[in-house]
Enzyme design. Structure first.
Site, PDB file in Angstrom:
ATOM      1  CB  CYS A 164      18.828  -0.283   5.915  1.00 59.39           C
ATOM      2  SG  CYS A 164      19.112  -0.754   4.185  1.00 59.39           S
ATOM      3  CG  HIS A 187      19.711   0.074   0.300  1.00 55.61           C
ATOM      4  ND1 HIS A 187      18.921   0.888   1.090  1.00 55.61           N
ATOM      5  CD2 HIS A 187      20.150   0.848  -0.714  1.00 55.61           C
ATOM      6  CE1 HIS A 187      18.887   2.098   0.569  1.00 55.61           C
ATOM      7  NE2 HIS A 187      19.641   2.107  -0.524  1.00 55.61           N
ATOM      8  CG  ASN A 202       4.802   6.157  -4.790  1.00 58.05           C
ATOM      9  OD1 ASN A 202       3.920   5.993  -5.630  1.00 58.05           O
ATOM     10  ND2 ASN A 202       4.537   6.341  -3.502  1.00 58.05           N
ATOM     11  CG  HIS A 224      15.220  -0.056   1.432  1.00 58.68           C
ATOM     12  ND1 HIS A 224      16.219  -0.523   2.274  1.00 58.68           N
ATOM     13  CD2 HIS A 224      14.578  -1.168   0.977  1.00 58.68           C
ATOM     14  CE1 HIS A 224      16.180  -1.849   2.318  1.00 58.68           C
ATOM     15  NE2 HIS A 224      15.181  -2.262   1.532  1.00 58.68           N
ATOM     16  CG  HIS A 266       8.725   1.276  -0.160  1.00 55.63           C
ATOM     17  ND1 HIS A 266       9.796   2.141  -0.327  1.00 55.63           N
ATOM     18  CD2 HIS A 266       7.618   2.039  -0.223  1.00 55.63           C
ATOM     19  CE1 HIS A 266       9.338   3.371  -0.473  1.00 55.63           C
ATOM     20  NE2 HIS A 266       8.017   3.346  -0.422  1.00 55.63           N
TER      21      HIS A 266
HETATM   22  P1  AMP Z   1       7.077   6.344  -0.633  1.00 54.39           P
HETATM   23  O1  AMP Z   1       6.410   7.698  -0.686  1.00 54.39           O
HETATM   24  O2  AMP Z   1       6.637   5.416  -1.715  1.00 54.39           O
HETATM   25  O3  AMP Z   1       8.579   6.460  -0.518  1.00 54.39           O
HETATM   26  O4  AMP Z   1       6.530   5.682   0.697  1.00 54.39           O
HETATM   27  C1  AMP Z   1       7.179   5.764   1.921  1.00 54.39           C
HETATM   28  C2  AMP Z   1       6.172   5.346   2.940  1.00 54.39           C
HETATM   29  O5  AMP Z   1       6.859   4.969   4.112  1.00 54.39           O
HETATM   30  C3  AMP Z   1       5.187   6.452   3.318  1.00 54.39           C
HETATM   31  O6  AMP Z   1       3.856   6.027   3.036  1.00 54.39           O
HETATM   32  C4  AMP Z   1       5.432   6.635   4.816  1.00 54.39           C
HETATM   33  O7  AMP Z   1       4.239   6.876   5.536  1.00 54.39           O
HETATM   34  C5  AMP Z   1       6.068   5.314   5.211  1.00 54.39           C
HETATM   35  N1  AMP Z   1       6.964   5.357   6.368  1.00 54.39           N
HETATM   36  C6  AMP Z   1       7.976   6.222   6.606  1.00 54.39           C
HETATM   37  N2  AMP Z   1       8.595   5.921   7.756  1.00 54.39           N
HETATM   38  C7  AMP Z   1       7.967   4.827   8.266  1.00 54.39           C
HETATM   39  C8  AMP Z   1       8.136   4.026   9.436  1.00 54.39           C
HETATM   40  N3  AMP Z   1       9.086   4.284  10.355  1.00 54.39           N
HETATM   41  N4  AMP Z   1       7.298   2.986   9.626  1.00 54.39           N
HETATM   42  C9  AMP Z   1       6.329   2.701   8.736  1.00 54.39           C
HETATM   43  N5  AMP Z   1       6.129   3.410   7.606  1.00 54.39           N
HETATM   44  C10 AMP Z   1       6.924   4.461   7.375  1.00 54.39           C
HETATM   45 ZN    ZN Z   2      17.873   0.574   2.809  1.00 52.34          ZN
END
Ligand code: AMP
Ligand code: ZN
Length: 106
Positions: A7, A46, A85, A96, A98
Site C-alpha cells: 500500500c 488492499h 503464494n 497484500h 500479488h
Molecule cells: P511473497 O513471498 O509471495 O509474499 O512475495 C513477496 C515478495 O515481495 C518477495 O519476493 C520480496 O522480494 C518482494 N518485496 C518485498 N519488499 C519489496 C519492495 N520494497 N520492492 C519490491 N519487492 C519487494
Molecule cells: Zn496493502
C-alpha cells in the site's frame, strides 16, 4: 492499510519504479529476484491474500492475469510462470495480494 508495504509503494510513500500502472493495478520489479525476470503485479485494492478474496474481486484478479499477459508480450517473454503464494506456510511474506511473474527469459 497504513502498515502495508505494498500500500505504501502504491501510495508512493516508499520509492519504487512502476514498470506498468493503471487504475486497478501496478507492476514493479521484485527487490529480491528469483528469476531473470521477476515482476510483481499488485492490485491497488488492499486484499490480504487470495484466501481473502471476495466475489466482487473476480474481475480485478482477472485483470491482473490479463495484465501479466500484456507485460509478457511487451517484454518479449516466450514463457513465464505466474504464482500466488497463499499463507505463511506457502511462503507468503507480504499480506497484500500479488502475483509473481517469473521467467528465465529477459
Ligand atoms: P511473497 O513471498 O509471495 O509474499 O512475495 C513477496 C515478495 O515481495 C518477495 O519476493 C520480496 O522480494 C518482494 N518485496 C518485498 N519488499 C519489496 C519492495 N520494497 N520492492 C519490491 N519487492 C519487494
Ligand atoms: Zn496493502
Amino acid at each position: 492499510m497504513s502498515d502495508c508495504i505494498f500500500c505504501k509503494i502504491i501510495a508512493k510513500q516508499i520509492p519504487s519504479e512502476f514498470i506498468y500502472e493503471d487504475d486497478k493495478c501496478v507492476a514493479f520489479k521484485d527487490i529480491n529476484p528469483k528469476a531473470k525476470t521477476h515482476l510483481l503485479l499488485v492490485p491497488r485494492k488492499h486484499i490480504a491474500s487470495v484466501a481473502h478474496m471476495d466475489n466482487e474481486d473476480l474481475a480485478l484478479m482477472g485483470h491482473l492475469i490479463y495484465t501479466a499477459k500484456l507485460l509478457g508480450e511487451k517484454n518479449n517473454l516466450p514463457h513465464y510462470n505466474l504464482q500466488f503464494n497463499v499463507g505463511k506456510g506457502a511462503g507468503q511474506e507480504v499480506f497484500h495480494v500479488h502475483m509473481h511473474l517469473m521467467s528465465s527469459a529477459s
